[in-house]
Write a protein that holds these residues in place. Structure first.
Motif, PDB file in Angstrom:
ATOM      1  N   VAL A  78      20.557  -0.937 -11.342  1.00 57.70           N
ATOM      2  CA  VAL A  78      21.330  -0.503 -10.202  1.00 57.70           C
ATOM      3  C   VAL A  78      21.027   0.926  -9.921  1.00 57.70           C
ATOM      4  O   VAL A  78      21.022   1.834 -10.982  1.00 57.70           O
ATOM      5  N   TYR A  79      21.038   1.613  -8.856  1.00 56.12           N
ATOM      6  CA  TYR A  79      20.990   2.907  -8.398  1.00 56.12           C
ATOM      7  C   TYR A  79      21.976   3.350  -7.575  1.00 56.12           C
ATOM      8  O   TYR A  79      22.732   2.637  -6.938  1.00 56.12           O
ATOM      9  N   LEU A  80      22.369   4.693  -7.385  1.00 57.36           N
ATOM     10  CA  LEU A  80      23.383   5.372  -6.701  1.00 57.36           C
ATOM     11  C   LEU A  80      22.759   6.553  -6.301  1.00 57.36           C
ATOM     12  O   LEU A  80      22.518   7.413  -6.776  1.00 57.36           O
ATOM     13  N   GLN A  81      22.370   6.560  -4.920  1.00 57.80           N
ATOM     14  CA  GLN A  81      21.850   7.755  -4.330  1.00 57.80           C
ATOM     15  C   GLN A  81      23.071   8.464  -3.678  1.00 57.80           C
ATOM     16  O   GLN A  81      23.683   8.019  -2.900  1.00 57.80           O
ATOM     17  N   MET A  82      23.074   9.583  -4.165  1.00 57.01           N
ATOM     18  CA  MET A  82      24.559  10.380  -3.860  1.00 57.01           C
ATOM     19  C   MET A  82      23.756  11.611  -2.889  1.00 57.01           C
ATOM     20  O   MET A  82      22.999  12.571  -3.542  1.00 57.01           O
ATOM     21  N   ASN A  83      24.213  11.724  -1.714  1.00 54.08           N
ATOM     22  CA  ASN A  83      23.666  13.017  -0.840  1.00 54.08           C
ATOM     23  C   ASN A  83      24.859  13.638  -0.393  1.00 54.08           C
ATOM     24  O   ASN A  83      26.006  13.004  -0.492  1.00 54.08           O
ATOM     25  N   SER A  84      24.556  15.010   0.159  1.00 59.75           N
ATOM     26  CA  SER A  84      25.603  15.807   0.514  1.00 59.75           C
ATOM     27  C   SER A  84      26.744  15.778  -0.413  1.00 59.75           C
ATOM     28  O   SER A  84      27.940  15.518  -0.267  1.00 59.75           O
ATOM     29  N   LEU A  85      26.229  16.052  -1.487  1.00 61.92           N
ATOM     30  CA  LEU A  85      27.269  16.210  -2.731  1.00 61.92           C
ATOM     31  C   LEU A  85      28.456  17.293  -2.564  1.00 61.92           C
ATOM     32  O   LEU A  85      28.197  18.481  -2.024  1.00 61.92           O
ATOM     33  N   LYS A  86      29.801  17.146  -3.190  1.00 58.81           N
ATOM     34  CA  LYS A  86      30.630  17.948  -2.774  1.00 58.81           C
ATOM     35  C   LYS A  86      31.318  18.329  -4.546  1.00 58.81           C
ATOM     36  O   LYS A  86      31.198  17.504  -5.086  1.00 58.81           O
ATOM     37  N   PRO A  87      32.046  19.387  -4.318  1.00 55.90           N
ATOM     38  CA  PRO A  87      32.754  19.685  -5.947  1.00 55.90           C
ATOM     39  C   PRO A  87      33.469  18.558  -6.115  1.00 55.90           C
ATOM     40  O   PRO A  87      33.608  18.362  -7.491  1.00 55.90           O
ATOM     41  N   GLU A  88      34.258  18.047  -5.308  1.00 58.24           N
ATOM     42  CA  GLU A  88      35.136  17.131  -5.756  1.00 58.24           C
ATOM     43  C   GLU A  88      34.587  15.692  -6.079  1.00 58.24           C
ATOM     44  O   GLU A  88      34.979  14.896  -6.582  1.00 58.24           O
ATOM     45  N   ASP A  89      33.019  15.676  -6.059  1.00 57.87           N
ATOM     46  CA  ASP A  89      32.434  14.361  -6.518  1.00 57.87           C
ATOM     47  C   ASP A  89      32.032  14.712  -8.226  1.00 57.87           C
ATOM     48  O   ASP A  89      31.422  13.982  -9.020  1.00 57.87           O
ATOM     49  N   THR A  90      32.356  15.762  -8.523  1.00 60.02           N
ATOM     50  CA  THR A  90      32.309  16.200  -9.974  1.00 60.02           C
ATOM     51  C   THR A  90      33.054  15.145 -11.005  1.00 60.02           C
ATOM     52  O   THR A  90      34.312  15.087 -10.776  1.00 60.02           O
ATOM     53  N   ALA A  91      32.153  14.632 -11.980  1.00 59.13           N
ATOM     54  CA  ALA A  91      32.883  13.435 -12.648  1.00 59.13           C
ATOM     55  C   ALA A  91      31.928  12.776 -13.601  1.00 59.13           C
ATOM     56  O   ALA A  91      30.673  13.084 -13.327  1.00 59.13           O
TER      57      ALA A  91
END
Length: 121
Positions: A78-91
């Motif tokens: 499984v894949y997760l493509q993450m775009n337009s990342l924000k500081p609140e995505d930090t985890a």
């Protein structure tokens, strides 16, 4: 017997992109839905995105339009493509699924070890 191995985390600037991968290995008879969860410091683990064996998807409201989950059933990945990342995505991002190791056994929940995603300038 069954392992989930994640990769692709790291440090990225706000607005950047990352792609996470999670491969299931071991004695696998069948795999159910696969999902990505995340846990930020001091917060509870939350569902980010999930995809059924047939390809149906659902997303947390906070990532809709920015993240895309996909899977390759032939590779049990499984894949997760993450775009337009924000500081609140930090985890720490965790992969999750349920598998059957045999037609005679029930479903077993499996978690990956987690991969850290840091969004910072």
């Amino acid at each position: 017997q069954v392992q989930l191995v994640e990769s692709g985390g790291g440090l990225v600037q706000p607005g950047g992109s990352l792609r996470l991968s999670c491969a299931a290995s071991g004695s696998i008879f069948s795999i159910a839905a696969m999902g990505w969860y995340r846990q930020a410091p001091g917060k509870q683990r939350e569902l980010v995105a999930a995809i059924s064996s047939g390809g149906s998807t659902n997303y947390a409201d906070s990532v809709k339009g920015r993240f895309t989950i996909s899977r390759d059933n032939a590779k049990n990945t499984v894949y997760l493509q993450m775009n337009s990342l924000k500081p609140e995505d930090t985890a720490v991002y965790y992969c999750n699924t349920e598998v059957r190791t045999s037609a005679f056994f029930g479903w077993l929940e499996v978690w990956g070890q987690g991969t850290l995603v840091t969004v910072s300038s």
